[in-house]
Design a protein around this motif. Structure first.
Motif, short mmCIF file in Angstrom:
data_model
loop_
_atom_site.label_atom_id
_atom_site.label_comp_id
_atom_site.label_asym_id
_atom_site.label_seq_id
_atom_site.Cartn_x
_atom_site.Cartn_y
_atom_site.Cartn_z
N LEU A 1 56.13 -18.86 -30.16
CA LEU A 1 56.31 -20.27 -30.68
C LEU A 1 56.28 -21.45 -29.41
CD1 LEU A 1 58.94 -19.82 -33.42
CD2 LEU A 1 56.92 -20.92 -33.68
N VAL A 2 56.72 -20.84 -28.26
CA VAL A 2 56.68 -21.89 -26.91
C VAL A 2 55.39 -21.76 -26.68
CG1 VAL A 2 57.47 -22.10 -24.67
CG2 VAL A 2 58.97 -21.18 -26.44
N ALA A 3 54.63 -20.85 -26.56
CA ALA A 3 53.09 -20.79 -26.03
C ALA A 3 52.32 -21.82 -26.97
CB ALA A 3 52.52 -19.31 -26.04
N SER A 4 52.66 -21.72 -28.29
CA SER A 4 51.88 -22.57 -29.41
C SER A 4 51.66 -24.13 -28.87
CB SER A 4 52.36 -22.34 -30.62
OG SER A 4 53.56 -22.97 -30.83
N ILE A 5 52.69 -24.69 -28.21
CA ILE A 5 52.69 -26.13 -27.98
C ILE A 5 52.27 -26.34 -26.63
CG2 ILE A 5 53.88 -26.70 -29.90
CD1 ILE A 5 55.60 -26.39 -26.67
N LEU A 6 51.94 -25.33 -25.57
CA LEU A 6 51.69 -25.41 -24.08
C LEU A 6 50.24 -26.15 -23.73
CD1 LEU A 6 53.47 -22.61 -22.56
CD2 LEU A 6 54.46 -24.94 -22.88
N ARG A 7 49.51 -26.34 -24.76
CA ARG A 7 48.20 -26.67 -24.44
C ARG A 7 47.59 -27.68 -25.54
NH1 ARG A 7 43.63 -22.19 -22.41
NH2 ARG A 7 44.45 -22.20 -20.12
N ALA A 8 48.29 -27.59 -26.68
CA ALA A 8 47.48 -28.44 -28.00
C ALA A 8 47.61 -30.00 -27.72
CB ALA A 8 48.10 -27.87 -29.36
N ALA A 9 48.89 -30.34 -27.08
CA ALA A 9 49.24 -31.63 -26.87
C ALA A 9 48.35 -32.30 -25.83
CB ALA A 9 50.67 -31.74 -26.26
N ILE A 10 47.77 -31.50 -25.06
CA ILE A 10 46.84 -31.94 -24.15
C ILE A 10 45.51 -31.92 -24.50
CG2 ILE A 10 45.95 -31.51 -21.76
CD1 ILE A 10 48.56 -30.55 -20.73
N THR A 11 45.16 -30.76 -25.15
CA THR A 11 43.61 -30.68 -25.67
C THR A 11 43.40 -31.54 -26.51
OG1 THR A 11 44.17 -28.82 -27.06
CG2 THR A 11 43.52 -28.18 -24.83
N SER A 12 44.23 -32.06 -27.29
CA SER A 12 44.04 -33.16 -28.35
C SER A 12 43.32 -34.53 -27.94
CB SER A 12 45.24 -33.52 -29.07
OG SER A 12 46.36 -34.01 -28.51
N VAL A 13 43.74 -34.75 -26.45
CA VAL A 13 43.16 -36.17 -25.90
C VAL A 13 41.67 -36.22 -25.74
CG1 VAL A 13 43.42 -37.47 -23.92
CG2 VAL A 13 45.52 -36.22 -24.88
N GLY A 14 41.01 -34.92 -25.25
CA GLY A 14 39.73 -35.16 -24.91
C GLY A 14 38.70 -35.71 -25.95
N PRO A 15 38.78 -35.13 -27.21
CA PRO A 15 37.96 -35.43 -28.36
C PRO A 15 38.04 -37.18 -28.49
CG PRO A 15 38.59 -33.51 -28.85
CD PRO A 15 39.41 -33.96 -27.60
N ILE A 16 39.18 -37.52 -28.64
CA ILE A 16 39.52 -39.00 -28.84
C ILE A 16 39.69 -39.82 -27.68
CG2 ILE A 16 40.49 -38.59 -31.01
CD1 ILE A 16 43.12 -38.59 -29.97
N VAL A 17 38.99 -39.47 -26.50
CA VAL A 17 39.30 -40.25 -25.23
C VAL A 17 38.66 -41.45 -25.30
CG1 VAL A 17 37.24 -39.36 -23.84
CG2 VAL A 17 39.46 -40.20 -22.67
N ASP A 18 37.64 -41.57 -25.96
CA ASP A 18 37.00 -43.09 -26.13
C ASP A 18 37.61 -43.98 -27.05
OD1 ASP A 18 34.52 -42.43 -24.67
OD2 ASP A 18 33.50 -41.34 -26.34
N LEU A 19 38.12 -43.43 -28.08
CA LEU A 19 39.36 -44.26 -28.86
C LEU A 19 40.24 -44.68 -27.98
CD1 LEU A 19 39.26 -42.29 -32.15
CD2 LEU A 19 37.94 -44.18 -31.78
#
Length: 397
Positions: free
Chosen positions: A15-33
């Protein structure tokens, strides 16, 4: 301690591992927005990925001290609280709050990054490869979900991209509630037969003298630099090659999903193979072939390039996480190696996304940055060959 006898602790780690990357990887695809809303340049946008990396590096060496003071379980719990606050603050206003929330995320995630390998060494010293594979595949899978769903989520409500960034707070709340039950159940009761606790704490200044420790730290630095440069800029590179933003996000997601089985099986391979240079050559081959295919303006070639290079990233990350445990004789050695390597590694890795944004602002082409990806892949393999020597870090201090 066997996994089937203590599956609750394994689930808590996952459960801890599940949130160690998603909060960061979610930025790249919407960086232009984000750029258009906050009115920032590509160089400043690179800071959105660089700031967490810098804080990973700054905070990591202090985490072992906190663990020694309050215990590893409570350290993880407070790290989760900081992550939740960071997610909320990041979406509450302009660029100032966005950067502040990003900084808090970096601090909280750094705690999780450092403590999980040590927690595995402490709780499951005889099953390091298997448990590392479980949490590593979770991290990669959720990283893919974060990147793949980011654009669709940004179109689902008037909140726009802020929904894409804030929705991960729900998962953090679940992790916090679950971790609270483990604290109440005295999770910090350890296996009495675990001899990894028999050695005293290792000082950071002692690690500086070890070439092997530096090799592992630099291996971690290069894999982190490659991963976070891809998180920050791969979607933009793919869009320049002719993909839509949605397609670029899905390509990234497919890459992360491919890394799930790799992150599960590769740690077990690294932990068991006698000649640990073999995994390094496999990683190098993936990087050279995968990044070379990203020069081709063809959707099929780009997909294979993303998948193959992604396989190399997943394997490199798994090798690093495994080394943090198997290259140390003791739990204290694992925590010290993890903290030192992630401190050095993330500080150096932070240069990557910012530098790539700067290079693109100068050249307005992603070809130069693709060459940088190739160079990073070669350097990663070189450091990995030194790190793969048949030694424990305690013997090199």
């Amino acid at each position: 301690m066997r996994i089937r006898d203590n599956w609750v602790q394994v689930l808590a780690i996952i459960l801890v591992a599940s949130i160690l990357r998603a909060a960061i990887t979610s930025v790249g695809p919407i960086v232009d927005l984000i750029k258009n809303d906050l009115l920032i340049s590509n160089t400043i946008a690179g800071l959105l990925t660089t700031i967490p990396l810098l804080l990973f590096g700054i905070v990591s060496p202090f985490v072992p001290r906190i663990v020694n003071s309050i215990g590893i379980e409570w350290t993880v719990f407070y790290g989760l609280i900081i992550i939740l606050v960071g997610i909320l603050v990041r979406t509450m206003g302009g660029i100032e709050l966005f950067l502040l929330g990003t900084a808090l995320l970096g601090i909280g995630i750094a705690v999780g990054n450092v403590t999980i390998p040590g927690l595995v060494k402490l709780k499951f010293p005889l099953q390091v490869g298997l448990v590392t594979g479980l949490y590593g595949s979770t991290m990669n899978g959720m990283a893919g979900v974060g990147g793949g769903l980011s654009v669709p989520l940004s179109t689902m409500s008037p909140l726009g991209y802020k929904l894409s960034l804030s929705i991960w707070g729900v998962l953090v709340v679940v992790a916090i509630l679950f971790w609270m039950t483990e604290l109440n159940n005295k999770m910090n009761t350890t296996n009495e037969n675990n001899d990894t606790l028999s050695e005293p704490n290792i000082k950071m200044k002692a690690l500086v003298k070890s070439r092997m420790v530096w090799s592992i730290a630099m291996l971690f630095a290069m894999q982190s630099m490659v991963f976070y440069c891809i998180v920050a800029w791969l979607p933009s590179l793919l869009v320049e090659r002719g993909l839509t933003p949605d397609q670029a996000g899905y390509y990234f997601m497919f890459s992360q999903f491919l890394q799930i089985p790799i992150a599960f099986f590769f740690p077990q391979f690294v932990a068991k193979v006698k000649e640990q240079t073999i995994p390094m050559f496999i990683i190098l081959g993936c990087f050279i072939l995968g990044f070379s295919m990203l020069f081709i303006e063809n959707k099929t070639a780009l997909l294979f390039g993303v998948l193959i290079s992604g396989a190399g990233i997943g394997a490199a990350f798994s090798a690093c996480m495994t080394f943090f445990s198997v290259k140390a004789r003791t739990y204290n050695g694992s925590i010290a190696l993890s903290g030192f390597s992630q401190s050095i590694g993330y500080i150096l890795a932070a240069i990557g996304p910012l530098f790539m944004g700067f290079v693109f602002d100068l050249t307005e082409s992603w070809n130069f940055n693709n060459f940088i990806f190739l160079i990073m892949g070669v350097l990663l393999c070189i450091f990995g060959l030194f790190a793969a020597k048949d030694q424990y870090i305690e013997d090199t201090l």
